[in-house]
Design a protein around this motif. Sequence first.
Motif, PDB file in Angstrom:
ATOM      1  N   ARG A   1      22.493 111.195  11.076  1.00 51.55           N
ATOM      2  CA  ARG A   1      21.298 111.880  10.542  1.00 51.55           C
ATOM      3  C   ARG A   1      20.985 111.417   9.060  1.00 51.55           C
ATOM      4  O   ARG A   1      19.824 111.866   8.566  1.00 51.55           O
ATOM      5  N   VAL A   2      21.866 110.960   8.274  1.00 47.87           N
ATOM      6  CA  VAL A   2      21.473 110.699   6.902  1.00 47.87           C
ATOM      7  C   VAL A   2      21.141 109.234   6.558  1.00 47.87           C
ATOM      8  O   VAL A   2      21.935 108.427   7.436  1.00 47.87           O
ATOM      9  N   ASP A   3      20.572 109.206   5.700  1.00 45.47           N
ATOM     10  CA  ASP A   3      20.336 107.542   5.355  1.00 45.47           C
ATOM     11  C   ASP A   3      21.047 107.077   4.067  1.00 45.47           C
ATOM     12  O   ASP A   3      20.952 107.779   2.847  1.00 45.47           O
ATOM     13  N   VAL A   4      22.072 106.185   4.196  1.00 46.37           N
ATOM     14  CA  VAL A   4      22.899 105.903   2.943  1.00 46.37           C
ATOM     15  C   VAL A   4      22.158 105.179   2.058  1.00 46.37           C
ATOM     16  O   VAL A   4      22.350 105.253   0.857  1.00 46.37           O
ATOM     17  N   VAL A   5      20.807 104.542   2.306  1.00 54.00           N
ATOM     18  CA  VAL A   5      20.173 103.973   1.233  1.00 54.00           C
ATOM     19  C   VAL A   5      19.552 105.031   0.221  1.00 54.00           C
ATOM     20  O   VAL A   5      19.604 104.938  -0.805  1.00 54.00           O
ATOM     21  N   GLU A   6      19.040 106.145   0.890  1.00 52.84           N
ATOM     22  CA  GLU A   6      18.415 107.504   0.340  1.00 52.84           C
ATOM     23  C   GLU A   6      19.661 108.025  -0.785  1.00 52.84           C
ATOM     24  O   GLU A   6      19.081 108.313  -1.632  1.00 52.84           O
ATOM     25  N   VAL A   7      20.881 108.143  -0.131  1.00 55.54           N
ATOM     26  CA  VAL A   7      21.818 108.788  -0.889  1.00 55.54           C
ATOM     27  C   VAL A   7      22.195 108.139  -2.168  1.00 55.54           C
ATOM     28  O   VAL A   7      22.379 108.404  -3.086  1.00 55.54           O
ATOM     29  N   VAL A   8      22.258 106.754  -1.869  1.00 52.49           N
ATOM     30  CA  VAL A   8      22.696 105.613  -2.856  1.00 52.49           C
ATOM     31  C   VAL A   8      21.802 105.801  -4.039  1.00 52.49           C
ATOM     32  O   VAL A   8      21.875 105.857  -5.187  1.00 52.49           O
ATOM     33  N   GLY A   9      20.551 105.610  -3.444  1.00 51.05           N
ATOM     34  CA  GLY A   9      19.146 105.262  -4.182  1.00 51.05           C
ATOM     35  C   GLY A   9      18.973 106.378  -5.187  1.00 51.05           C
ATOM     36  O   GLY A   9      18.225 106.084  -6.185  1.00 51.05           O
ATOM     37  N   GLU A  10      19.449 107.503  -4.892  1.00 47.23           N
ATOM     38  CA  GLU A  10      19.363 108.862  -5.840  1.00 47.23           C
ATOM     39  C   GLU A  10      20.012 108.553  -6.981  1.00 47.23           C
ATOM     40  O   GLU A  10      19.884 109.198  -8.073  1.00 47.23           O
ATOM     41  N   ARG A  11      21.088 107.964  -6.930  1.00 45.13           N
ATOM     42  CA  ARG A  11      21.959 107.513  -8.177  1.00 45.13           C
ATOM     43  C   ARG A  11      22.101 106.089  -8.614  1.00 45.13           C
ATOM     44  O   ARG A  11      22.614 106.051  -9.623  1.00 45.13           O
ATOM     45  N   VAL A  12      21.656 105.193  -7.887  1.00 47.56           N
ATOM     46  CA  VAL A  12      21.845 103.937  -8.363  1.00 47.56           C
ATOM     47  C   VAL A  12      20.427 103.305  -8.162  1.00 47.56           C
ATOM     48  O   VAL A  12      19.879 103.314  -7.057  1.00 47.56           O
TER      49      VAL A  12
ATOM     50  N   ALA B   1      28.073 106.929   3.603  1.00 42.21           N
ATOM     51  CA  ALA B   1      27.364 107.777   2.606  1.00 42.21           C
ATOM     52  C   ALA B   1      28.510 108.946   2.183  1.00 42.21           C
ATOM     53  O   ALA B   1      28.227 109.493   1.091  1.00 42.21           O
ATOM     54  N   LEU B   2      29.027 109.293   2.906  1.00 36.10           N
ATOM     55  CA  LEU B   2      30.240 110.361   2.839  1.00 36.10           C
ATOM     56  C   LEU B   2      31.237 109.723   1.736  1.00 36.10           C
ATOM     57  O   LEU B   2      31.576 110.374   0.419  1.00 36.10           O
ATOM     58  N   ARG B   3      31.861 108.389   2.029  1.00 40.94           N
ATOM     59  CA  ARG B   3      32.637 107.874   0.782  1.00 40.94           C
ATOM     60  C   ARG B   3      32.059 107.484  -0.318  1.00 40.94           C
ATOM     61  O   ARG B   3      32.764 107.795  -1.489  1.00 40.94           O
ATOM     62  N   PHE B   4      30.533 107.301  -0.458  1.00 41.15           N
ATOM     63  CA  PHE B   4      30.063 107.096  -1.649  1.00 41.15           C
ATOM     64  C   PHE B   4      30.137 108.228  -2.579  1.00 41.15           C
ATOM     65  O   PHE B   4      30.291 108.371  -3.630  1.00 41.15           O
ATOM     66  N   LEU B   5      29.645 109.483  -1.646  1.00 38.53           N
ATOM     67  CA  LEU B   5      29.579 110.636  -2.439  1.00 38.53           C
ATOM     68  C   LEU B   5      30.910 111.061  -3.120  1.00 38.53           C
ATOM     69  O   LEU B   5      31.324 111.590  -4.282  1.00 38.53           O
ATOM     70  N   MET B   6      32.104 110.664  -2.406  1.00 36.71           N
ATOM     71  CA  MET B   6      33.405 111.043  -2.868  1.00 36.71           C
ATOM     72  C   MET B   6      33.659 110.308  -4.215  1.00 36.71           C
ATOM     73  O   MET B   6      34.375 110.787  -4.881  1.00 36.71           O
ATOM     74  N   GLU B   7      33.537 108.977  -4.050  1.00 32.68           N
ATOM     75  CA  GLU B   7      33.787 107.965  -4.959  1.00 32.68           C
ATOM     76  C   GLU B   7      32.900 108.138  -6.150  1.00 32.68           C
ATOM     77  O   GLU B   7      33.513 108.207  -7.508  1.00 32.68           O
ATOM     78  N   TYR B   8      31.672 108.314  -5.994  1.00 31.80           N
ATOM     79  CA  TYR B   8      30.457 108.531  -7.240  1.00 31.80           C
ATOM     80  C   TYR B   8      30.756 109.535  -7.907  1.00 31.80           C
ATOM     81  O   TYR B   8      30.766 109.801  -9.110  1.00 31.80           O
ATOM     82  N   GLU B   9      30.898 110.897  -7.013  1.00 29.24           N
ATOM     83  CA  GLU B   9      30.660 112.349  -7.760  1.00 29.24           C
ATOM     84  C   GLU B   9      32.230 112.801  -7.717  1.00 29.24           C
ATOM     85  O   GLU B   9      32.371 114.084  -8.105  1.00 29.24           O
ATOM     86  N   ARG B  10      33.253 112.107  -7.211  1.00 30.41           N
ATOM     87  CA  ARG B  10      34.596 112.537  -7.271  1.00 30.41           C
ATOM     88  C   ARG B  10      34.592 113.893  -6.576  1.00 30.41           C
ATOM     89  O   ARG B  10      35.266 114.968  -7.182  1.00 30.41           O
ATOM     90  N   LEU B  11      34.032 113.972  -5.606  1.00 26.71           N
ATOM     91  CA  LEU B  11      34.243 115.004  -4.582  1.00 26.71           C
ATOM     92  C   LEU B  11      35.536 114.776  -3.609  1.00 26.71           C
ATOM     93  O   LEU B  11      35.813 113.770  -3.220  1.00 26.71           O
ATOM     94  N   SER B  12      36.038 115.926  -3.075  1.00 23.60           N
ATOM     95  CA  SER B  12      36.826 115.977  -1.904  1.00 23.60           C
ATOM     96  C   SER B  12      36.039 115.629  -0.711  1.00 23.60           C
ATOM     97  O   SER B  12      34.933 115.771  -0.630  1.00 23.60           O
ATOM     98  N   PHE B  13      36.859 115.371   0.465  1.00 26.38           N
ATOM     99  CA  PHE B  13      36.034 115.151   1.744  1.00 26.38           C
ATOM    100  C   PHE B  13      35.467 116.331   2.120  1.00 26.38           C
ATOM    101  O   PHE B  13      34.081 116.231   2.345  1.00 26.38           O
TER     102      PHE B  13
END
Length: 604
Positions: free
Chosen positions: A16-27, A70-82
């Motif tokens: 249901r989420v768009d990885v382009v939207e998630v990444v595009g908000e930060r890159v 998208a989950l992996r990107f948030l974990m790596e970019y924002e240093r979040l746990s799963f």
Amino acid sequence: MAGPIPQRFIDDLLARVDVVEVVGERVALKKTGRNHSGLCPFHQEKTPSFTVSADKQFYHCFGCGAHGNALRFLMEYERLSFPEAVEQLAGRLGLEVPREGRDDPQAQARERKRKEGVNLLELAASFFRERLNMPEAQAARDYLSRRGLSREVLADFGIGYAPDGWEGLKRHLSERGIPEAVQVEYGLLVHREESGRTYDRFRDRVMFPIRDVRGRTIAFGGRVLGDAKPKYLNSPETPVFHKGRELYGLYEARQANARLERLLIVEGYMDVVALAQFGIRNAVATLGTATSEEHLARLFRVADEVVFCFDGDRAGRQAAARALETVLPLMIDGRQARFLFLPEGEDPDSLVRREGSEAFSDRITCASPLSEFLFDQAARGRDLARIEDRERYASQVLGVIGRLPEGVLRTLLLGELSRRTGVDETRLTALMARSESKAATLDSPPADEAAQQLPSRPQPAAETALEPLARILQLLVHEPGLVDRLPDVSEWLPEKATGDATLCREVVRLLRAGRYRSSQVLLAHFHGSEAGQRLTALVRRELLIPREARRAELDGLVAHLRRHCRRQSPREEYEALLARERQGERLPREARERLAMLLQELKA
């Protein structure tokens, strides 16, 4: 929280989420055909090699190999746990994250209790913030005004006031249906068993809410306004608060900068808030406990560099030694730890107000690396010209190195110890393997006992962190050619030079004359003098930074001294303060007193 997150929910979430939207908000992404491309956020590059595919819903970098959904990107970019990354993505869609086992009545009861507690603490935080604006909080507002805190900083940290009454918060929460037993369990009320009475834990205190990584209030710290003890009071351990894990200011630091590279550990709430007022928004504080491995593991998930800040006295150095022991097992390659020692009688709050944010930031930049602090601390109270002292020194450092994980840092430190002691590196490795089970600690008593037995002679110069002028001298005596980078001494040395400033002026003069381009020749010039002893002590302190980094460090030190020289002009300082007052700014009491003092000096 009850149970793991069901896989079916994770699959549905990613659909249901768009990885382009998630990444595009930060890159910054640019559409290139069916994909999007941009500069990779995970390594430095000038030509885009980072691609995000809308069709396949994944990202990939052809430069460093980073890839995922998208989950992996948030974990790596924002240093979040799963679980944190799942919560954040679910929040975008307004979904609640389900947990396995929620059909279990006990699990449901635990979850209801947790939510009740979090809601209770948020109600309390709101109550304290409202009371800060009431007439009864005038003393609290005066205190915060004297500390120079702006409305913006007060709002960012949610600072409030607990009224001077026994049941103010208790009545407020009870009227909203919160049972007294729950208020006691979450540390807001105190229960006296002998009388059965309950009353507010926090009374007549400035209140600092402690927040978790999602910004939810989980506890409080209160600073007393009168003479009551203790001066600072923390919430007790509760179902949602464990002080050995939590850090004050971490949530606020991440809100100020989602891509933190460095975090500064200080002692108290006001240190964190005062630094934030001066634009230094990467400070956190432990909550009345020593820094634990759990604290540090959490910080290293957010940033690659941690700077410990301590008083420069004996107690501060002992605390630093304990912090070093704690951080050692976590120092995998790519992480850095530094140690900042403040002048005697100063804390971050007072020092940043006295010398300003730029100078304080310079101190952080020049903080001692872990390697330098390790060797300096082990050398304290020992005469390394004596074989017996050198043996104890080597054994102590070797025991500490043994606590480091396998990696480049451990290898480099072994090599450096070998060079300093003359013991073959392979021999040190063998000795370390035998003695790791009884590794030495850096705050153990032998160094102090050895110091009492030493003959009367100058102590090693490595006992304390070097001040900027001493560091410049150390750089020059190790690498005389760096003098070519220095501007005219009048720009960064005080006119009335004394101590290291006088010596620095003389060293620069000799090096610029062109006759002294060798460290040995330079030392020979000062042989037999106090200046010669000072330079010899500095040259014995090894530079544990790569040659290519020395120029940048020298430039930073000179820039710091240049600003310091500018601040030393009473006329300039007076004009700056006067300009602030003329622009309508209400100067804090300390600034007004300084203005009056400068006026008297200029009239004299």
